[in-house]
Design a protein around this motif. Structure first.
Motif: not given
Length: 881
Positions: A575-582
């Motif tokens: 989720e840390d990665y996905i937040m950065a991706s968004f």
């Protein structure tokens, strides 16, 4: 009285060790003597053999050591220790066959002309020997006998020479494959279980929740993980050593002069260098590479190393000048190449042989294996008849291995006795009562291990001290360290202690083989700089956990057996990665969702249309959910500023209260059973209760309100993340389903003839025949995505034929309906394959690494590397406890 017998246990053990009594018998002897004496004293004065034990009975503690050791072999996941004799054999064989000596001589000739080149050669060879032997004493002795005279002849300072040899010789402690890492991995695997239980209890006491989230669990370790984790710190040490020698050579050239090579750098020299360097490097690459790539377990890699060392000894021990020196090695190389090529191009699973090609693959693989076995046997015969090397190596391996396992058994009994008298609880209470949190406990433990390294070998420290202190350190949620990191730090620490004057083992080994011209004080002076360098490396690794954790995490997440992205332990980092991706490309993801909504799905079955639309609706809400989680995360960070100081104070008070509460319960239980002075025990319990009440009064009145405020935000965070996970799964599942249904068009088309045959033969079928034939086709449809409705109609038709009152006409109606649906399914799937699939694929490509990441079969490589980097850093989770 428990404290008396605990002190007696330690005094007896220390006395036995100090008198020179063998460690293998001093450890269990101290345990048996103390436990037996405590049992006899309990019977004489209290009428019970268990009277002077904190818990349990004498028989339980005397047998627990044997039980623990037996568990090593009975538990499949704890078979790591089998690798020990294999790596010991490998190391001793490489030394007996003088391959290490050849390596040092050629490296010195190659690097000698460089300022400090001879010293650098010793460090590099020491690292290579460490990667092949893992035995400190043997490496230091070999290096001292081979390189020290050469360094003295060429004008090297005695102190620098001694320091280089002693330091490079101890690299076997930390550079894999290392015996100490294997033993630490085994001990830490048990420690993780105990620490996990302690953390679970801590979470329950702090939150009242029965189950602890998986993301807070402690990840266990294995010898393979320890090898991977120690690789970078080991190379860091080598680099620091080399830089130090270079600096000495540049600023004080008289201490490390260049050594010109008197021979010629011709083809013969190159051949000698390659012959000396390539085989050991190839063996290291095979052993470590097979572990890193997941091809082999540590035990299997140990077998590879042992066989490789024997093959290398086969040509090195063969008398020079006699023909056929390299034939066994060539045979082994041909066999390896044949096996590798066959495995890459054929199916070699014997149980799955179906075609002539499969049989050919198995045959070729068998021939390759036979060639390798022939080479091993041939080399073994040579090693047996030349210098009696094989016999000597086998005897030394048996002695060393027996010593290791006897010490393991004795240490298990000693640890059990230590726990029997409440020693573990005392250590736990002492460490937990220290101010400063995890790092204070960690520094105290590392200091104790450092000092013990003066007197005890690494085996005794690993199997006596680590099981007691590791669960305490691993359970701490503030630092939340990994077992791999803790094991590597202990290994680095032990390596440092083995160099420290006046008791360092490496110094005694070197003193035993050094010429009289090298004074003991010069050896001590020489190692001081390297001790400081090792301490610097220890600090670097302590404050940079990814140096240890990244490689094991990366290997685990990129392997074929990697956990799926839906694994709870991975969610925080994913989720840390996905937040950065968004944050970086949220607009593109939103555009892809809008474009997918414009696809024509009007000709799809109604249920698929509805699912597709619902999935897009869910996908459109994901950016908002991500924003909500980020906002809550900021609130948590801000709330922690006020919550953390009060949390730390209260948890320390509650910890002290819990320690006293446990002691109160123990005292009242002993008093009720008549063990000891009941009145004194009751009075002591009352005193402790007064202390508990006093501690309770120190808890701030604002604590409950502060905790409720922070926990409310934490609950919002948990709810928001669970909502996000459900939403992304529901958004991506329709896409997976639709792609699978479209892709199954060919599999569905292959069933046209079986379905038509059922329709043609149905009027003439009886119940038994219909049951058999219809079920066969229904089973085929069960393997086709989206074939459920057709299968249901066939099942209804079968039911009409096989019922007590058959209705052939009704059965034919179902069959006609099934055939019509079959043709309709083929038609829309064919159209969707041409018109819809490219758009769905483009949409999938746009969201599969964000919205669809959780439902991928495994993490894609790019995302696996991101998650590995995230999980390699220790995360403070103490505010959740």
């Amino acid at each position: 009285m428990e404290l008396f017998f605990l002190l007696m246990l330690l005094v007896v053990m220390a006395g036995a060790l100090g008198s020179g009594y063998p460690v293998a018998f001093a450890l269990p002897g101290a345990a048996i003597l103390t436990v037996g004496l405590a049992a006899v004293t309990g019977i004489l004065f209290e009428g019970s053999s268990a009277a002077y034990f904190a818990n349990g009975t004498p028989g339980q503690w005397l047998t627990s050591g044997v039980t623990n050791l037996r568990g090593v072999y009975w538990e499949p996941e704890r078979d790591t220790l089998i690798a020990i004799p294999l790596f010991i054999f490998m190391g001793i064989m490489l030394q007996r066959s003088k391959i290490a000596e050849d390596l040092l001589v050629n490296m010195a000739q190659l690097f000698g002309p460089i300022p400090g080149g001879l010293g650098i050669s010793v460090i590099v060879v020491g690292a290579l020997l460490a990667a092949t032997t893992g035995i400190v004493g043997a490496t230091v002795v070999a290096m001292g006998m081979i390189s020290l005279p050469a360094m003295m002849r060429n004008g090297y300072s005695n102190s620098l020479s001694s320091g280089v040899i002693a330091a490079s010789g101890t690299l076997g402690q930390i550079i894999p494959p290392s015996i100490v890492l294997i033993i630490l991995a085994d001990q830490l695997a048990s420690a993780v279980d105990q620490a996990g239980t302690s953390r679970q209890e801590l979470y329950k006491v702090a939150t009242g929740e029965v189950s602890m989230p998986s993301e807070f669990a402690i990840v266990s370790t294995s010898a393979g993980d320890m090898f991977l984790g120690a690789l970078v710190p080991g190379l860091l040490l080598v680099a620091i050593y080399i830089l130090y020698v270079l600096a000495i050579a540049i600023f004080r050239p008289k201490m490390a002069p260049a050594v010109p090579y008197e021979g010629r750098y011709d083809a013969a020299f190159l051949g000698n260098v390659l012959l000396a360097m390539v085989p050991p490097l190839a063996l290291i690459l095979l052993v470590l590479g097979s572990i890193i790539t997941g091809i082999a377990t540590v035990n299997q890699a140990g077998a590879i190393g042992a066989a490789g060392a024997l093959i290398m000894a086969g040509y090195r021990l063969h008398p020079e000048g006699r023909s056929g020196r390299f034939i066994p090695t060539i045979v082994a190389a041909v066999g390896l190449i044949l096996v590798g090529w066959t495995v890459s191009n054929y199916n070699t699973n014997i149980l799955n042989m179906q075609t002539a090609s499969d049989r050919m693959g198995v045959t070729l693989a068998a021939i390759g294996v036979a060639l390798i076995v022939l080479s091993i046997v041939w080399s073994g015969v040579r090693a047996y008849y030349n210098e009696d090397a094989l016999t000597g190596v086998m005897v030394e391996t048996a002695k060393t291995t027996s010593l290791v396992f006897i010490i393991l058994l004795g240490a298990a009994m000693l640890t059990a006795a230590f726990r029997a008298f409440g020693g573990e609880e005392l250590v736990k209470h002492f460490l937990e009562g220290l101010p400063g949190g995890f790092w204070t406990k960690f520094i105290i433990v590392m200091t104790v291990i450092f000092v013990l390294g003066f007197f005890l070998d690494f085996i005794e420290i690993a199997v006596v001290v680590v099981p007691i202190v590791a669960p305490i350190l691993l359970a701490d949620p503030q630092a939340n360290v990994s077992a791999v990191w803790l094991g590597v730090m202990i290994g680095l620490n032990l390596q440092t202690s083995f160099l420290t004057p006046p008791f360092g083992f490496a110094l005694f080994y070197l003193r035993g083989v050094a010429p009289a011209a090298v004074k003991t004080i010069q050896i001590y002076k020489g190692v001081v700089a390297f001790i400081l360098l090792q301490l610097a490396a220890l600090v670097i690794v302590a404050f940079n956990p990814p140096l240890v954790n990244y490689l094991p995490a990366r290997t685990s997440l990129t392997a074929e057996t990697a956990p799926p992205p839906v694994n709870p332990a991975l969610q925080y980092c994913i989720e840390d990665y996905i937040m950065a991706s968004f944050d970086a490309r949220g607009d593109r993801i939103a555009a892809a969702i809008t474009q997918a909504r414009g696809l024509d799905v009007s000709y799809l079955p109604e249920d698929l249309q509805d699912d597709w639309t619902d999935g897009l609706d869910k996908a459109e809400t994901v950016p908002g959910l991500v924003t909500d989680i980020e906002a809550i995360q900021r609130r948590l960070t801000e709330g922690a500023v006020a919550y953390r100081p009060e949390h730390t104070t209260v948890r320390a008070l509650q910890r002290d209260m819990l320690i006293r509460t446990k002691e109160i319960a123990d005292l009242r239980l002993r008093a009720s059973r008549g063990f000891g002075d009941s009145e004194a025990q009751t009075a002591r319990a009352d005193e402790l209760q007064a202390e508990v009440d006093a501690l309770q009064a120190q808890i701030p009145e604002t604590w409950q309100a502060t905790q409720d405020t922070y926990n409310a935000i934490n609950k919002e965070n948990e709810t928001a993340r669970n909502l996000y996970r459900r939403t992304v799964d529901q958004a991506y599942e329709p896409l997976i389903e639709l792609k699978a249904v479209i892709a199954s068009a060919d599999a569905l088309a292959a069933l046209r003839e079986p379905i038509a045959a059922l329709a043609a033969d149905a009027p003439t079928m009886d119940g038994a025949m219909a049951d058999a034939r219809f079920k066969e086709v229904e089973s085929m449809l069960g393997d086709v995505d989206g074939g459920r409705d057709i299968r249901g109609l066939l099942s209804d038709a079968r039911g009409e034929i096989d019922s007590r009152s058959p209705d052939p006409d009704r059965a034919m109606e179902y069959l006609d309906e099934a055939q019509a649906l079959f043709e309709s399914e083929l038609t829309w799937r064919a159209r969707a394959n041409e018109e819809l699939l490219p758009g769905i694929t483009a949409y999938d490509d746009a969201i599969k690494d964000t919205i669809g990441l959780r439902l991928q079969p495994r993490l894609p490589r790019a995302q696996a590397l991101e998650v590995a980097a995230c999980s390699a850093t220790h995360r403070d989770i103490s505010l959740s406890f």
